[in-house]
Design a protein around this motif. Structure first.
Motif, PDB file in Angstrom:
ATOM      1  N   LYS A   4       0.851  -1.192   0.000  1.00 48.07           N
ATOM      2  CA  LYS A   4       0.000   0.000   0.000  1.00 48.07           C
ATOM      3  C   LYS A   4       0.882   1.236   0.000  1.00 48.07           C
ATOM      4  CE  LYS A   4      -4.038   1.810   2.495  1.00 48.07           C
ATOM      5  NZ  LYS A   4      -4.966   1.574   3.643  1.00 48.07           N
ATOM      6  N   MET A  96      -2.333  10.096  -7.320  1.00 47.83           N
ATOM      7  CA  MET A  96      -3.466   9.227  -7.006  1.00 47.83           C
ATOM      8  C   MET A  96      -4.145   8.735  -8.282  1.00 47.83           C
ATOM      9  SD  MET A  96      -5.133  10.913  -3.539  1.00 47.83           S
ATOM     10  CE  MET A  96      -5.484  12.526  -4.247  1.00 47.83           C
ATOM     11  N   VAL A  97      -4.207   9.593  -9.292  1.00 52.63           N
ATOM     12  CA  VAL A  97      -4.806   9.173 -10.575  1.00 52.63           C
ATOM     13  C   VAL A  97      -4.027   8.005 -11.162  1.00 52.63           C
ATOM     14  CG1 VAL A  97      -5.181   9.892 -12.963  1.00 52.63           C
ATOM     15  CG2 VAL A  97      -5.867  11.405 -11.087  1.00 52.63           C
ATOM     16  N   ARG A  98      -2.700   8.103 -11.117  1.00 52.02           N
ATOM     17  CA  ARG A  98      -1.864   7.019 -11.645  1.00 52.02           C
ATOM     18  C   ARG A  98      -2.064   5.737 -10.832  1.00 52.02           C
ATOM     19  NH1 ARG A  98       3.036   8.451 -14.392  1.00 52.02           N
ATOM     20  NH2 ARG A  98       2.685  10.377 -15.559  1.00 52.02           N
ATOM     21  N   ASP A 100      -4.709   4.871  -9.080  1.00 52.89           N
ATOM     22  CA  ASP A 100      -6.039   4.330  -9.399  1.00 52.89           C
ATOM     23  C   ASP A 100      -5.983   3.520 -10.697  1.00 52.89           C
ATOM     24  OD1 ASP A 100      -7.346   5.341  -7.182  1.00 52.89           O
ATOM     25  OD2 ASP A 100      -7.888   7.223  -8.170  1.00 52.89           O
ATOM     26  N   ALA A 101      -5.287   4.061 -11.690  1.00 52.64           N
ATOM     27  CA  ALA A 101      -5.213   3.380 -12.987  1.00 52.64           C
ATOM     28  C   ALA A 101      -4.495   2.041 -12.888  1.00 52.64           C
ATOM     29  CB  ALA A 101      -4.510   4.283 -13.999  1.00 52.64           C
ATOM     30  N   GLY A 103      -4.510   0.210 -10.116  1.00 49.54           N
ATOM     31  CA  GLY A 103      -5.148  -0.616  -9.101  1.00 49.54           C
ATOM     32  C   GLY A 103      -4.342  -0.719  -7.814  1.00 49.54           C
ATOM     33  N   PRO A 105      -3.638   0.349  -4.016  1.00 53.57           N
ATOM     34  CA  PRO A 105      -4.332   0.985  -2.887  1.00 53.57           C
ATOM     35  C   PRO A 105      -3.473   2.077  -2.252  1.00 53.57           C
ATOM     36  CG  PRO A 105      -3.454  -1.142  -2.213  1.00 53.57           C
ATOM     37  CD  PRO A 105      -3.216  -1.034  -3.694  1.00 53.57           C
ATOM     38  N   TYR A 106      -4.115   3.113  -1.743  1.00 53.34           N
ATOM     39  CA  TYR A 106      -3.374   4.189  -1.090  1.00 53.34           C
ATOM     40  C   TYR A 106      -4.255   4.849  -0.031  1.00 53.34           C
ATOM     41  CZ  TYR A 106      -6.058   7.092  -4.396  1.00 53.34           C
ATOM     42  OH  TYR A 106      -7.064   7.676  -5.112  1.00 53.34           O
TER      43      TYR A 106
END
Length: 676
Positions: A4, A96-98, A100-101, A103, A105-106
């Protein structure tokens, strides 16, 4: 907590402002990727042994993302550390966009923003009833333009508290837009450079003057700018603004408290306000002293009795119980209050003070800081205890408040050289033989060769004064030696030793005037061999806070037994007690009475670690099957010392003394870019 990414707000600079959750994640992270141009490298001391530490200032976004994604896919925990709070100009959205792309978790762990650290540093409230109930966090346009609706001149129309980030380099533009938007030339402004860092600078001024003062101070980045009438608390005094909120007003009711029609009278304050005293002897001096009292609201003010009728005009709405009126000679008053304050500001002619101090000044390590201000407020003169007492800093602060000139005559400042009595003071270094200060100082100031040897402690002690460029070279007469033999043969006229070791060849210079235990020195100083004569140049010995003692003990062990064990370990290994920074142990022992009492007696903080944290330390020199069976870990004192010191090597391996086990580790201070 595997696999994470954690975005952690490191706060404004002071590592102690890191949140508990942020600290915990740092302690467990496998990769710590931190904004090294903005984040204090001290936060990396929380990292576990073996963690990868990397600054991100030289990396572009793709490189940062590749490192984080690769680590998480290996099942690792990543701490991505930003300054302040990540959500305010932290550029975390694109990361965060990267994630999310991909997959990944953060989680975002908030931090203390510099705007709130600035308010705390100034002792002010950002939202003041009837003055400002709105705070706008913004910036001026630069390489990243601002949306037209968010231009400063439009935001200025609200006439409330503005906090400007990333704008110090455009300060003239800021002033023009705020004035165009309606702020007056006299609007209070505070500029705080690297707030909470050791080299922090604070400018308190008006909108009309701020550009000139910022440019003169060479502040172009790392600064937060606060603007608005609420900022007036910082230099007009808290009592200059309305302060009664509805929340605590007796006539105001809410869910948890009913209203009172006849509130009780307040009890008199028990506070004595004895840290800073301000004295005046004439009516003009009293007016100036009253102004300073409002700017330094926790001070005690002493005024002559004959100004009582005009008292309110001098002190404004300040608390009357912080003002004392006196009759007779101001010299007699000065003699009476001389030892009651840590600092004195005397608004009177210098000659009066010189005559008075001749009878009172005793010793620079105990005398208060004394600053004399002429009755026009043009000059603030550091007169007594310039270094150790802090009079030089007090003079600079007073001059800044009055927009006057600080007059500092101590030799190290005049000649821009090293003040040996202040070396390492900001980190708590202790001089064990202060009787040598005068001789070593004379050699330093007179340009004679002075040798310095360091084997412990913080390495980045130069330059010592705030605002100096980091590339400013050492004084030409100060020579650094990597070993004692070279120092001894150097021919230098004075030595500076920064070490936690007890050195036989210098032991006769250690005063040993500190006493531990029952009136005796528990760590005897080594002496040269019998018959050996040795002439040693004047030498100052500094003890940096560079050691951690890991402690394990059985339940109910007495404080005296821990004391004896630690002193015996130090003696046997020729280590200095003064260099202990803290104790470390397992969290199960946090409430152990003997250990807590020892910690309190000697002012040594106690850092604790969980079982899981202790288990992360591998290859202990002396693992214990018994400790593993009953406590759940193979050791306590050794891994606790190593974790606290951020060092996987021990100076003193497990040392058993009765019901106490000890290990001592050296703190790892040397981060990238900090070596001398």
């Amino acid at each position: 907590m595997k696999g994470k990414v954690y975005f952690i707000g490191a706060g404004p600079g002071d590592p102690e402002l890191l949140t508990l959750k942020g600290k915990r994640v740092l302690e467990e992270a496998d990769l710590i990727l931190y904004a090294d141009s903005l984040v204090n490298p001290e936060i990396t001391r929380f990292a576990k042994p073996g963690a990868v530490l990397e600054g991100s200032s030289s990396l572009h976004l793709d490189e940062i993302m590749n490192r984080m994604i690769e680590a998480v896919r290996k099942g690792q925990t990543v701490a991505r550390v930003h300054s302040g709070d990540p959500s305010v100009y932290g550029a975390i959205l694109e990361q965060m966009v990267r994630l999310d792309a991909e997959g990944i978790p953060y989680e975002v762990i908030p931090g203390v923003s510099s705007v709130f650290a600035a308010a705390a540093r100034l002792g002010m409230e950002l939202t003041v009833p009837e003055v400002a109930q709105t705070v706008i966090l913004t910036r001026t346009g630069g390489r990243t333009p601002m949306p037209p609706r968010e231009e400063l001149k439009k935001l200025a129309a609200h006439q409330t508290t503005l906090a400007l980030f990333l704008s110090a380099s455009h300060i003239r533009k800021v002033v023009e837009e705020l004035k165009e938007g309606g702020y007056s030339s006299e609007t209070p402004v505070a500029v705080l450079y690297r707030v909470t860092w050791p080299d922090e600078q604070v400018i308190l001024t008006t909108l009309d003057q701020v550009a000139e003062e910022v440019l003169q101070s060479h502040i172009t980045r790392h600064a937060i700018v606060l603007i608005g009438p609420a900022v007036g608390q910082a230099f007009k005094g808290k009592a200059s603004l309305p302060s009664a909120s509805h929340l605590y007003k007796s006539s105001f009711s809410h869910l948890f408290r009913g209203a009172r029609s006849n509130p009780p009278l307040p009890r008199s304050s028990a506070s004595s306000f004895k840290e800073l005293g301000i004295l005046a002897r004439s009516r003009p001096g009293a007016e100036l002293a009253g102004k300073l009292h409002q700017l330094l609201p926790d001070s005690q003010l002493y005024l002559p009795q004959d100004v009582e009728r005009d008292l309110l005009s001098f002190i404004g709405p300040a608390a009357r119980d912080r003002v004392s009126l006196y009759r007779g000679s101001v010299i007699s008053l000065l003699q009476e209050v001389f030892t009651s304050h840590q600092g004195l500001i005397l608004c009177m002619p210098l000659g009066i003070v010189v005559r008075a101090l001749g009878k009172m000044a005793k010793e620079k390590r105990s005398d208060p800081a004394v600053v004399v201000v002429d009755e026009a407020g043009k000059f603030a003169i550091s007169v007594l205890s310039g270094h150790l007492g802090g009079a030089n800093q007090l003079a600079q602060r007073v001059a800044g408040l009055l927009k006057g000139q600080a007059v500092i005559t101590t030799a190290s400042e005049v000649h821009q050289t090293l003040a040996v009595d202040l070396l390492g003071r900001e980190w708590g270094w202790q001089i064990v033989n202060p009787d040598q200060i005068t001789a070593v100082s004379a050699a330093m100031i007179n340009g004679e060769p002075v040798g310095i040897y360091q084997d412990a402690g913080e390495p980045n002690w130069w330059p010592p004064q705030r605002g100096q460029p980091t590339e400013w070279p050492l004084p030409k007469n100060l020579h650094v030696y990597s070993d004692l033999e070279a120092l001894r043969k150097s021919g230098c006229k004075a030595f500076l030793l920064i070490t936690h070791r007890l050195l036989a060849e210098f032991s006769d210079l250690e005063t040993g005037d500190w006493r531990l235990g029952a009136g005796k020195d528990p760590v005897p100083r080594l002496k040269p061999q019998i018959g050996e004569t040795r002439r040693i140049a004047p030498t100052l010995i500094y003890r940096p806070k560079s050691l951690v003692a890991g402690v394990g003990c059985t339940r109910g062990v007495a404080m005296e037994e821990i004391e004896e064990a630690l002193f015996a370990a130090l003696k046997q290994n020729q280590l200095a007690f003064e260099s202990l920074r803290n104790l470390a142990t397992i969290d199960l022992k946090k409430g152990e009475p003997g250990l807590a009492a020892f910690s309190e007696k000697y002012g040594l903080p106690l850092e604790t670690f969980t079982r899981d944290q202790l288990k992360t330390v591998e290859n202990l020199p002396h693992p214990s099957e018994t400790t593993l069976k009953y406590v759940g870990v193979p050791g306590v004192c050794e891994p606790a010392a190593m974790l606290s010191a951020r060092n996987n090597k021990l100076l003193v391996e497990k040392y058993k003394y009765g019901r106490v086990t000890l290990a001592i580790a050296e703190i790892n201070f040397r981060q990238k870019g900090q070596d001398l």
